[in-house]
Design an enzyme around this catalytic site. Structure first.
Site, PDB file in Angstrom:
ATOM      1  N   TYR A 176      36.861  48.585  49.650  1.00 21.89           N
ATOM      2  CA  TYR A 176      37.207  48.277  48.255  1.00 21.89           C
ATOM      3  C   TYR A 176      38.607  48.812  47.906  1.00 21.89           C
ATOM      4  CZ  TYR A 176      36.563  48.083  43.145  1.00 21.89           C
ATOM      5  OH  TYR A 176      36.699  47.827  41.793  1.00 21.89           O
ATOM      6  N   ALA A 177      38.874  50.053  48.275  1.00 25.20           N
ATOM      7  CA  ALA A 177      40.182  50.663  47.965  1.00 25.20           C
ATOM      8  C   ALA A 177      41.305  49.897  48.652  1.00 25.20           C
ATOM      9  CB  ALA A 177      40.191  52.128  48.406  1.00 25.20           C
TER      10      ALA A 177
ATOM     11  N   ILE B   9      34.443  51.679  34.247  1.00 25.39           N
ATOM     12  CA  ILE B   9      34.084  50.801  33.128  1.00 25.39           C
ATOM     13  C   ILE B   9      32.589  50.477  33.202  1.00 25.39           C
ATOM     14  CG2 ILE B   9      34.652  48.624  31.945  1.00 25.39           C
ATOM     15  CD1 ILE B   9      37.093  50.549  32.265  1.00 25.39           C
TER      16      ILE B   9
ATOM     17  N   ASN C  19      40.066  38.161  38.509  1.00 25.99           N
ATOM     18  CA  ASN C  19      39.185  39.269  38.136  1.00 25.99           C
ATOM     19  C   ASN C  19      37.976  39.420  39.069  1.00 25.99           C
ATOM     20  OD1 ASN C  19      37.747  41.157  36.137  1.00 25.99           O
ATOM     21  ND2 ASN C  19      36.346  39.404  36.226  1.00 25.99           N
TER      22      ASN C  19
HETATM   23  P1  NAP Z   1      30.599  42.662  37.757  1.00 24.65           P
HETATM   24  O1  NAP Z   1      29.996  43.070  36.466  1.00 24.65           O
HETATM   25  O2  NAP Z   1      29.866  42.911  39.016  1.00 24.65           O
HETATM   26  O3  NAP Z   1      30.970  41.090  37.660  1.00 24.65           O
HETATM   27  C1  NAP Z   1      31.592  40.469  38.762  1.00 24.65           C
HETATM   28  C2  NAP Z   1      31.987  39.056  38.393  1.00 24.65           C
HETATM   29  O4  NAP Z   1      32.638  38.464  39.527  1.00 24.65           O
HETATM   30  C3  NAP Z   1      30.803  38.151  38.074  1.00 24.65           C
HETATM   31  O5  NAP Z   1      31.197  37.215  37.095  1.00 24.65           O
HETATM   32  C4  NAP Z   1      30.528  37.448  39.407  1.00 24.65           C
HETATM   33  O6  NAP Z   1      29.881  36.179  39.292  1.00 24.65           O
HETATM   34  C5  NAP Z   1      31.957  37.259  39.897  1.00 24.65           C
HETATM   35  N1  NAP Z   1      32.058  37.056  41.330  1.00 24.65           N
HETATM   36  C6  NAP Z   1      31.560  37.831  42.323  1.00 24.65           C
HETATM   37  N2  NAP Z   1      31.870  37.290  43.524  1.00 24.65           N
HETATM   38  C7  NAP Z   1      32.593  36.160  43.269  1.00 24.65           C
HETATM   39  C8  NAP Z   1      33.201  35.167  44.075  1.00 24.65           C
HETATM   40  N3  NAP Z   1      33.126  35.210  45.419  1.00 24.65           N
HETATM   41  N4  NAP Z   1      33.850  34.133  43.463  1.00 24.65           N
HETATM   42  C9  NAP Z   1      33.925  34.067  42.113  1.00 24.65           C
HETATM   43  N5  NAP Z   1      33.368  34.974  41.303  1.00 24.65           N
HETATM   44  C10 NAP Z   1      32.713  36.014  41.873  1.00 24.65           C
HETATM   45  O7  NAP Z   1      32.045  43.350  37.969  1.00 24.65           O
HETATM   46  P2  NAP Z   1      32.989  44.085  36.902  1.00 24.65           P
HETATM   47  O8  NAP Z   1      32.630  45.496  36.870  1.00 24.65           O
HETATM   48  O9  NAP Z   1      33.070  43.292  35.665  1.00 24.65           O
HETATM   49  O10 NAP Z   1      34.391  43.990  37.685  1.00 24.65           O
HETATM   50  C11 NAP Z   1      35.343  42.968  37.444  1.00 24.65           C
HETATM   51  C12 NAP Z   1      36.607  43.297  38.213  1.00 24.65           C
HETATM   52  O11 NAP Z   1      37.117  44.560  37.772  1.00 24.65           O
HETATM   53  C13 NAP Z   1      36.398  43.429  39.724  1.00 24.65           C
HETATM   54  O12 NAP Z   1      37.521  42.934  40.405  1.00 24.65           O
HETATM   55  C14 NAP Z   1      36.289  44.930  39.926  1.00 24.65           C
HETATM   56  O13 NAP Z   1      36.640  45.324  41.216  1.00 24.65           O
HETATM   57  C15 NAP Z   1      37.277  45.426  38.882  1.00 24.65           C
HETATM   58  N6  NAP Z   1      37.042  46.804  38.482  1.00 24.65           N
HETATM   59  C16 NAP Z   1      35.882  47.175  37.874  1.00 24.65           C
HETATM   60  C17 NAP Z   1      35.701  48.503  37.516  1.00 24.65           C
HETATM   61  C18 NAP Z   1      34.445  48.986  36.846  1.00 24.65           C
HETATM   62  O14 NAP Z   1      34.359  50.207  36.595  1.00 24.65           O
HETATM   63  N7  NAP Z   1      33.501  48.153  36.500  1.00 24.65           N
HETATM   64  C19 NAP Z   1      36.705  49.443  37.779  1.00 24.65           C
HETATM   65  C20 NAP Z   1      37.869  49.023  38.390  1.00 24.65           C
HETATM   66  C21 NAP Z   1      38.034  47.698  38.730  1.00 24.65           C
HETATM   67  P3  NAP Z   1      28.242  36.060  39.321  1.00 24.65           P
HETATM   68  O15 NAP Z   1      27.776  36.532  37.964  1.00 24.65           O
HETATM   69  O16 NAP Z   1      27.975  34.623  39.529  1.00 24.65           O
HETATM   70  O17 NAP Z   1      27.776  36.962  40.416  1.00 24.65           O
END
Ligand code: NAP
Length: 249
Positions: free
Chosen positions: A157-158, A190, A92
């Site tokens: 990212y894409a 999200i 994730n």
């Molecule tokens: P977020 O709120 O920014 O949280 C990111 C998480 O990833 C945090 O727990 C962060 O840890 C961790 N992280 C970042 N870099 C890392 C690394 N190098 N190694 C291990 N952990 C790492 O992101 P989110 O929105 O929940 O997104 C989660 C996933 O869903 C991502 O892959 C994102 O691309 C995907 N996604 C999100 C959306 C959206 O609308 N939000 C849409 C499509 C896909 P720290 O807290 O320690 O920084």
């Protein structure tokens, strides 16, 4: 009855956003959870303590950079030592470094590819051995609708999210005979820290195109992961499931 009683889940990026919602949903359904973070140590440890206490399962937070092949190996070794097995791996962890192609630096490209895509290779590679031995497992990779239809200002990212889809389908074909399944989830827009960073124009254009006219929640993505981790999806592999309020339609 709880859907994942006795299950062990390894989840990257569980300290915030979608990952935090997955950790909670899985713990509530009886799964022991090992999750990672990179910088949010206090938040991650507090979450692990709260979930263990509230749901009576083993939840531990590990500081581990998913983009590092060596750290991923160490992490998997530690999780196997502490939990004895890994039933579900959820890749994730993800970041954005958005900018138009002409302005994108090599560092911005490399970091997004390393954290979002190479991490999926790292964790899958190290988790496959214990899963192959157990002859069962579910791997869930967090892609994005942006990996399906692209987005101006997010070429790095894409590309990383599209790469995850090709990887997911290939792994499903490689290990299907061993009852190991591999699927991708493609969230739309999200509500998390990641989307908080987007400018109003981008947010408005997304909302206009979402048939359900609202953002999704981490819990809604977590519910799809729950399905993919459980026996309810026993015959589902190599698929990309969008959780996007109809955006990808
Ligand atoms: P977020 O709120 O920014 O949280 C990111 C998480 O990833 C945090 O727990 C962060 O840890 C961790 N992280 C970042 N870099 C890392 C690394 N190098 N190694 C291990 N952990 C790492 O992101 P989110 O929105 O929940 O997104 C989660 C996933 O869903 C991502 O892959 C994102 O691309 C995907 N996604 C999100 C959306 C959206 O609308 N939000 C849409 C499509 C896909 P720290 O807290 O320690 O920084």
């Amino acid at each position: 009855m709880k859907i994942l009683t006795g299950h062990t889940t390894l989840l990257t990026g569980g300290s915030r956003g979608i990952g935090e919602a997955i950790a909670e949903r899985f713990a509530a359904q009886g799964s022991n959870v090992a999750f990672t973070y990179v910088s949010s140590a206090d938040k991650a440890n507090a979450l692990a303590d709260r979930l263990s206490e509230e749901y009576g399962v083993m939840v531990k937070a590990y500081q581990s950079d998913a983009s590092s092949f060596e750290e991923a190996q160490l992490l998997v070794d530690k999780v196997i030592e502490a939990y004895g097995k890994i039933d579900t791996l959820i890749n994730n962890a993800g970041i954005t470094k958005d900018t138009l192609m002409l302005r994108m630096s090599e560092e911005q490209w490399d970091r997004v590819i390393d954290v979002n895509l190479k991490s999926v290779f790292n964790l899958t590679k190290h988790c496959l051995k214990p899963m192959l031995k157990a002859r069962r497992g579910s791997i869930i990779n967090m892609s994005s609708v942006v990996g399906v239809f692209g987005n101006a200002g997010q070429a790095n990212y894409a590309a990383s999210k599209a790469g995850i889809i090709g990887f997911t389908k290939s792994i499903a074909k490689e290990v299907g005979t061993r009852s190991i399944r591999c699927n991708a989830v493609a969230p739309g827009f999200i509500e998390t820290d990641m989307t908080e960073e987007l400018d109003d124009k981008t947010k408005d254009s997304f909302l206009t195109n979402i048939p359900m006219k609202r953002l999704g929640t981490g819990e809604e993505v977590a519910n799809t992961c729950l399905y993919l981790a459980s026996d309810l999806s026993e015959y589902v592999t190599g698929q990309v499931i969008s959780v996007c309020g109809g955006l990808n339609t």
